[in-house]
Design an enzyme around this catalytic site. Sequence first.
Site, PDB file in Angstrom:
ATOM      1  N   GLN A   1       0.803  -1.220   0.000  1.00 31.71           N
ATOM      2  CA  GLN A   1       0.000   0.000   0.000  1.00 31.71           C
ATOM      3  C   GLN A   1       0.834   1.266   0.000  1.00 31.71           C
ATOM      4  O   GLN A   1       1.981   1.282   0.450  1.00 31.71           O
ATOM      5  CB  GLN A   1      -0.939   0.030   1.209  1.00 31.71           C
ATOM      6  CG  GLN A   1      -0.225   0.024   2.544  1.00 31.71           C
ATOM      7  CD  GLN A   1      -1.177   0.028   3.723  1.00 31.71           C
ATOM      8  OE1 GLN A   1      -1.338   1.051   4.407  1.00 31.71           O
ATOM      9  NE2 GLN A   1      -1.818  -1.110   3.981  1.00 31.71           N
TER      10      GLN A   1
ATOM     11  N   GLU B   1      -4.138   3.522  -0.564  1.00 31.76           N
ATOM     12  CA  GLU B   1      -5.002   3.624   0.600  1.00 31.76           C
ATOM     13  C   GLU B   1      -5.373   5.097   0.767  1.00 31.76           C
ATOM     14  O   GLU B   1      -4.502   5.943   1.035  1.00 31.76           O
ATOM     15  CB  GLU B   1      -4.296   3.120   1.855  1.00 31.76           C
ATOM     16  CG  GLU B   1      -5.128   3.301   3.130  1.00 31.76           C
ATOM     17  CD  GLU B   1      -4.361   2.978   4.400  1.00 31.76           C
ATOM     18  OE1 GLU B   1      -4.932   3.165   5.484  1.00 31.76           O
ATOM     19  OE2 GLU B   1      -3.193   2.535   4.298  1.00 31.76           O
TER      20      GLU B   1
ATOM     21  N   HIS C   1       5.081  12.011  -5.860  1.00 31.38           N
ATOM     22  CA  HIS C   1       3.899  11.740  -6.681  1.00 31.38           C
ATOM     23  C   HIS C   1       3.596  10.245  -6.715  1.00 31.38           C
ATOM     24  O   HIS C   1       4.403   9.426  -6.279  1.00 31.38           O
ATOM     25  CB  HIS C   1       4.106  12.244  -8.113  1.00 31.38           C
ATOM     26  CG  HIS C   1       5.278  11.597  -8.818  1.00 31.38           C
ATOM     27  ND1 HIS C   1       6.508  12.203  -8.924  1.00 31.38           N
ATOM     28  CD2 HIS C   1       5.408  10.396  -9.456  1.00 31.38           C
ATOM     29  CE1 HIS C   1       7.333  11.420  -9.586  1.00 31.38           C
ATOM     30  NE2 HIS C   1       6.692  10.309  -9.923  1.00 31.38           N
TER      31      HIS C   1
ATOM     32  N   GLU D   1       1.656  11.351 -12.100  1.00 31.75           N
ATOM     33  CA  GLU D   1       2.426  11.295 -13.347  1.00 31.75           C
ATOM     34  C   GLU D   1       1.771  10.317 -14.321  1.00 31.75           C
ATOM     35  O   GLU D   1       1.309   9.242 -13.930  1.00 31.75           O
ATOM     36  CB  GLU D   1       3.862  10.862 -13.069  1.00 31.75           C
ATOM     37  CG  GLU D   1       4.755  10.916 -14.307  1.00 31.75           C
ATOM     38  CD  GLU D   1       6.207  10.560 -14.020  1.00 31.75           C
ATOM     39  OE1 GLU D   1       7.047  10.806 -14.898  1.00 31.75           O
ATOM     40  OE2 GLU D   1       6.483  10.031 -12.921  1.00 31.75           O
TER      41      GLU D   1
END
Length: 423
Positions: free
Chosen positions: A109, A178, A206, A252
Amino acid sequence: TGFPHYRRNNLAVNHHLPSKTNTSMYAIRNLLPFTGSLALYYYSARAWAFTASNLKLKSGTFVVSRKTTPSFTTSSSSSSILTMMSSNNDILEETNPRTMIPGRPTWQQTMLRIKDPEKSIAFYEGLGCTLVDKFDFPQYDFSLYFMTTIPENEEYTLTPGTQEAHDYLWTMEGTALELTHNYGTESDPEFKGYHAGNEEKDGFGHVAFNCDDVYEVTDELLSKGVEFKKKPDEGRMKGLAFAKDPDGYWVELVKRREIGNIGNKFNFSQTMIRVKDPKKSIEFYRAFGMSLLYQYHGGDFSLYYLASNVPQSQDLNEHSSVNNLFGPVLELTHNHGTENDEEFKHFNGNEDGRQGFGHIGFLVDDVYAACDSIRDFGYGFRKEPDGGSMKGLAFAFDPDGYSVEIVPRGGIDFGDVLVSSSN
């Protein structure tokens, strides 16, 4: 329009050639003799790769032809115009973990705090994600939403919030986003939003999604009102884009190297964080079973890409080993010199006034055994396995102070309000 980047044992030169050029000559003087490989990459996607045995050493020039084997000149001068970076073997040897975390850790996650779940879920569904599970904690005034890319040929039929969905989430081999929602933020006029990162000393950068056509996807998102930090033809790096999600996090958009191999229009492809000392960070995450797949050295920065459930690459200069994956990579960005500054420290996303990115997380077979090994690294814990109200899970610190959640494979009783399977 190109820029050179050099490595010891591997020299790579980026250069754009006119479409009708058959031969280009480069005068490269005062090079130290080297062994390894020489690669010349063209933005037209043509590429040549030659081992040292292919090279003819003459004096004066380096000749590359689309039809002939190149010849390369070097002098015996002790001065060099190049800075040679660590070879594949060097970085792998230097970051060989002192200990391996037991229990088959897998990256599971990346956590981001969000203001309005309805908007965020719709946004990431638009990027091909499926809501696979959710956890409601009314007693603590927050909910968690887990979204990931499901292979195109698989149908996900479980209801988020059910025990069946929980069982899927805590045994999955992939990686999910998450999304953490603290109740009331979506309607609070005083709430100014979360800190999206990418300001001075911010660590989080990012998340990213791969697709076949960045230009087409950008047009589609623009037509839906999505804001962009960078469109594909803006800036120096053409062909990639940065959209903004509803909370302002950068997303991105990256073009796949091999079109058609992945059936999904999008796949969740990376999480980027900045690191102070790459050797310490790479060793730490390799101890979690991650493989170092690719390294890139720019003028004043370097990028390192790691992934779970992928064999260790022996050619760290081959970008396709990253770009063609279905699952995501952890991108570690190192700005050169930070490792030598004792006072420098990145913000980790959990400081007051700068909360946004929260943590990354791993599944392990045994949290207690894993934490015993993690403790040997000496970076400390934000939460020990028996600390707090949720026993049996932990939050360790990595070398930069980022939180790393350690969750038992199969999950625990989190105390959330379950959704009935019949619903």
